[in-house]
Design an enzyme around this catalytic site. Structure first.
Site, PDB file in Angstrom:
ATOM      1  N   ARG A   1      11.866  -3.257  23.239  1.00 21.82           N
ATOM      2  CA  ARG A   1      12.292  -2.991  21.854  1.00 21.82           C
ATOM      3  C   ARG A   1      11.187  -3.528  20.957  1.00 21.82           C
ATOM      4  O   ARG A   1      10.894  -4.724  20.964  1.00 21.82           O
ATOM      5  CB  ARG A   1      13.619  -3.681  21.546  1.00 21.82           C
ATOM      6  CG  ARG A   1      13.921  -3.694  20.048  1.00 21.82           C
ATOM      7  CD  ARG A   1      15.320  -4.102  19.717  1.00 21.82           C
ATOM      8  NE  ARG A   1      16.266  -3.034  20.050  1.00 21.82           N
ATOM      9  CZ  ARG A   1      17.507  -2.970  19.583  1.00 21.82           C
ATOM     10  NH1 ARG A   1      17.953  -3.895  18.760  1.00 21.82           N
ATOM     11  NH2 ARG A   1      18.306  -1.978  19.928  1.00 21.82           N
TER      12      ARG A   1
ATOM     13  N   HIS B   1      15.450   5.905  19.043  1.00 20.86           N
ATOM     14  CA  HIS B   1      16.407   5.053  19.764  1.00 20.86           C
ATOM     15  C   HIS B   1      17.096   5.940  20.821  1.00 20.86           C
ATOM     16  O   HIS B   1      18.282   6.255  20.718  1.00 20.86           O
ATOM     17  CB  HIS B   1      17.416   4.460  18.779  1.00 20.86           C
ATOM     18  CG  HIS B   1      18.163   3.265  19.297  1.00 20.86           C
ATOM     19  ND1 HIS B   1      17.972   2.750  20.565  1.00 20.86           N
ATOM     20  CD2 HIS B   1      19.121   2.480  18.723  1.00 20.86           C
ATOM     21  CE1 HIS B   1      18.770   1.699  20.733  1.00 20.86           C
ATOM     22  NE2 HIS B   1      19.478   1.523  19.640  1.00 20.86           N
TER      23      HIS B   1
ATOM     24  N   GLN C   1      20.433   5.000  22.750  1.00 22.68           N
ATOM     25  CA  GLN C   1      21.620   5.039  21.889  1.00 22.68           C
ATOM     26  C   GLN C   1      22.130   6.473  21.738  1.00 22.68           C
ATOM     27  O   GLN C   1      23.328   6.725  21.856  1.00 22.68           O
ATOM     28  CB  GLN C   1      21.290   4.446  20.515  1.00 22.68           C
ATOM     29  CG  GLN C   1      22.460   4.435  19.566  1.00 22.68           C
ATOM     30  CD  GLN C   1      23.520   3.413  19.952  1.00 22.68           C
ATOM     31  OE1 GLN C   1      23.215   2.237  20.089  1.00 22.68           O
ATOM     32  NE2 GLN C   1      24.756   3.854  20.140  1.00 22.68           N
TER      33      GLN C   1
ATOM     34  N   ASP D   1      24.178   5.198  10.052  1.00 25.94           N
ATOM     35  CA  ASP D   1      23.499   3.965  10.473  1.00 25.94           C
ATOM     36  C   ASP D   1      23.170   3.197   9.187  1.00 25.94           C
ATOM     37  O   ASP D   1      23.306   3.732   8.080  1.00 25.94           O
ATOM     38  CB  ASP D   1      22.223   4.351  11.238  1.00 25.94           C
ATOM     39  CG  ASP D   1      21.493   3.174  11.865  1.00 25.94           C
ATOM     40  OD1 ASP D   1      22.053   2.060  11.896  1.00 25.94           O
ATOM     41  OD2 ASP D   1      20.341   3.365  12.313  1.00 25.94           O
TER      42      ASP D   1
ATOM     43  N   CYS E   1      26.004   3.330  15.461  1.00 26.21           N
ATOM     44  CA  CYS E   1      25.407   2.622  16.608  1.00 26.21           C
ATOM     45  C   CYS E   1      25.621   1.119  16.524  1.00 26.21           C
ATOM     46  O   CYS E   1      25.499   0.423  17.529  1.00 26.21           O
ATOM     47  CB  CYS E   1      23.931   2.956  16.708  1.00 26.21           C
ATOM     48  SG  CYS E   1      22.951   2.432  15.296  1.00 26.21           S
TER      49      CYS E   1
ATOM     50  N   ARG F   1      26.924   2.112  26.143  1.00 31.33           N
ATOM     51  CA  ARG F   1      25.518   1.719  26.313  1.00 31.33           C
ATOM     52  C   ARG F   1      25.322   1.186  27.730  1.00 31.33           C
ATOM     53  O   ARG F   1      24.328   1.480  28.400  1.00 31.33           O
ATOM     54  CB  ARG F   1      25.129   0.622  25.301  1.00 31.33           C
ATOM     55  CG  ARG F   1      25.059   1.060  23.847  1.00 31.33           C
ATOM     56  CD  ARG F   1      23.921   2.021  23.577  1.00 31.33           C
ATOM     57  NE  ARG F   1      22.606   1.482  23.873  1.00 31.33           N
ATOM     58  CZ  ARG F   1      21.913   0.654  23.084  1.00 31.33           C
ATOM     59  NH1 ARG F   1      22.408   0.297  21.925  1.00 31.33           N
ATOM     60  NH2 ARG F   1      20.703   0.218  23.422  1.00 31.33           N
TER      61      ARG F   1
HETATM   62  N1  NVA Z   1      18.197   1.945  12.579  1.00 31.08           N
HETATM   63  C1  NVA Z   1      18.608   0.634  13.047  1.00 31.08           C
HETATM   64  C2  NVA Z   1      19.274   0.735  14.372  1.00 31.08           C
HETATM   65  C3  NVA Z   1      19.767  -0.575  14.935  1.00 31.08           C
HETATM   66  C4  NVA Z   1      20.378  -0.431  16.295  1.00 31.08           C
HETATM   67  C5  NVA Z   1      17.395  -0.262  13.118  1.00 31.08           C
HETATM   68  O1  NVA Z   1      16.338   0.193  13.563  1.00 31.08           O
HETATM   69  O2  NVA Z   1      17.484  -1.423  12.708  1.00 31.08           O
HETATM   70  N1   CP Z   2      22.944  -0.312  18.602  1.00 27.40           N
HETATM   71  C1   CP Z   2      22.077  -1.250  19.015  1.00 27.40           C
HETATM   72  O1   CP Z   2      20.999  -0.953  19.541  1.00 27.40           O
HETATM   73  O2   CP Z   2      22.516  -2.531  18.827  1.00 27.40           O
HETATM   74  P1   CP Z   2      21.653  -3.858  18.945  1.00 27.40           P
HETATM   75  O3   CP Z   2      20.635  -3.837  17.841  1.00 27.40           O
HETATM   76  O4   CP Z   2      22.649  -4.959  18.811  1.00 27.40           O
HETATM   77  O5   CP Z   2      20.966  -3.873  20.288  1.00 27.40           O
END
Ligand code: NVA
Ligand code: CP
Length: 302
Positions: free
Chosen positions: A103, A130, A133, A221, A261, A289
């Protein structure tokens, strides 16, 4: 077969359907308390340069349930966090572990890592995508609705990593997708063009009501993703009309499902009332997930 899981559009519909079939099998085995040690003795390295609850816990628990082990590496604690080149980190990690989940911020960094890694690399979120997800989201819809590819999906809010992955999914799976974003917050133009060239059925608008009308699946989101915290206030103004609330849900199909998500900012992009309503399938989405990623890991690392 692909070595890595970096982006949905790298994968064919048939290969992704196989992952769904394996997900179903693994989920039912886990629910029945049956062992499914498909990755016995294997290790997943997990590199996190951004925060996480669901991704970290579901990958780590998933590896354990598959008979393997997962290793949590926070960005700042590795030499990569001090500037060690990605290609050195990737080549060394591949000598120890059987797969890597990352990540981070840039999609290019994940792609470079995968290029130099002799073991599979899984994208656990970048600024651009993502994919785990959105795979999970589609699997979750398929559990709640018949013929998930024939439904009308809509994305309300930011043209962010989630929106981009939904656009890729629309191209691969063939469903209708409506994307409603405020002006100036559209999804990535190159991704939209590639999806259009691949024949995707996507309709773009700046009006959330137009997108939601009669839709089967409403999805949103946060308005400011990780790394955009400084823009929070400015974004809250631009997105004020893009909240999923009961008025918007009322425009959609009466049996529509609502997804997020998570983490959610209740009463910003989605109201508390909608999250607590019969339409929300958000916690099934979070649970899945685990099951979908186990299938992705078993496919790549088995
Ligand atoms: N769009 C959000 C998704 C978090 C799971 C982010 O990138 O922070
Ligand atoms: N939806 C998701 O990826 O959650 P986290 O940021 O908690 O991993």
């Amino acid at each position: 077969m692909n070595k890595d899981f970096l982006c949905l559009s790298d994968w064919s519909f048939d290969a992704l359907e196989k992952i769904f079939a394996l997900t179903k099998d693994l989920k039912s085995r886990q629910k029945a308390g049956l062992k499914h040690h498909l990755l016995s003795g294997k290790t997943l390295g997990m590199l996190f340069e951004k925060s996480s609850t669901r991704t970290r816990v579901s990958f780590e628990a998933g590896m354990f349930q598959l008979g393997g082990h997962a290793l949590f590496l926070a960005g700042g604690s590795t030499q990569m966090g001090r500037g060690e080149p990605i290609k050195d980190t990737a080549r060394c990690m591949a000598r120890y572990v059987d797969g890597v989940m990352i990540r981070t911020y840039s999609q290019q960094a994940v792609e470079e890592f995968a290029q130099y890694s002799s073991v599979p690399v899984i994208n656990g979120l970048t600024d651009l995508y993502h994919p785990c997800q959105v795979m999970t989201d589609l699997f979750t819809v398929s559990e709640h609705k018949q013929n998930y590819r024939e439904l009308c999906y809509c994305w309300i809010g930011d043209g962010n990593n989630m929106a981009n992955s939904w656009i890729n999914a629309a191209a691969v799976f063939g469903f209708e997708l409506r994307v409603a974003t405020p002006e100036g917050y559209a999804p990535d133009a190159g991704i939209c063009k590639r999806a259009a060239d691949a024949g995707a059925r996507i309709f773009y608008t700046n009006d959330p009501r137009e997108a939601a009308r009669n839709a089967d699946v409403l999805n949103t989101d946060v308005w400011a993703s990780m790394g955009q915290e400084a823009e929070q206030q400015e974004r809250a103004k631009a997105f004020a009309d893009f909240q999923i609330n009961m008025q918007l849900v009322a425009l959609a199909d009466p049996d529509c499902v609502v997804m997020h998500c998570l983490p959610a900012h209740r009463d910003e992009e989605i109201t508390d009332e909608v999250i607590e309503s019969r339409h929300a399938i958000i916690y099934d989405e979070a649970e899945n997930r685990l099951h979908v990623q186990k299938a992705i890991m078993a496919t790549l690392m088995g």
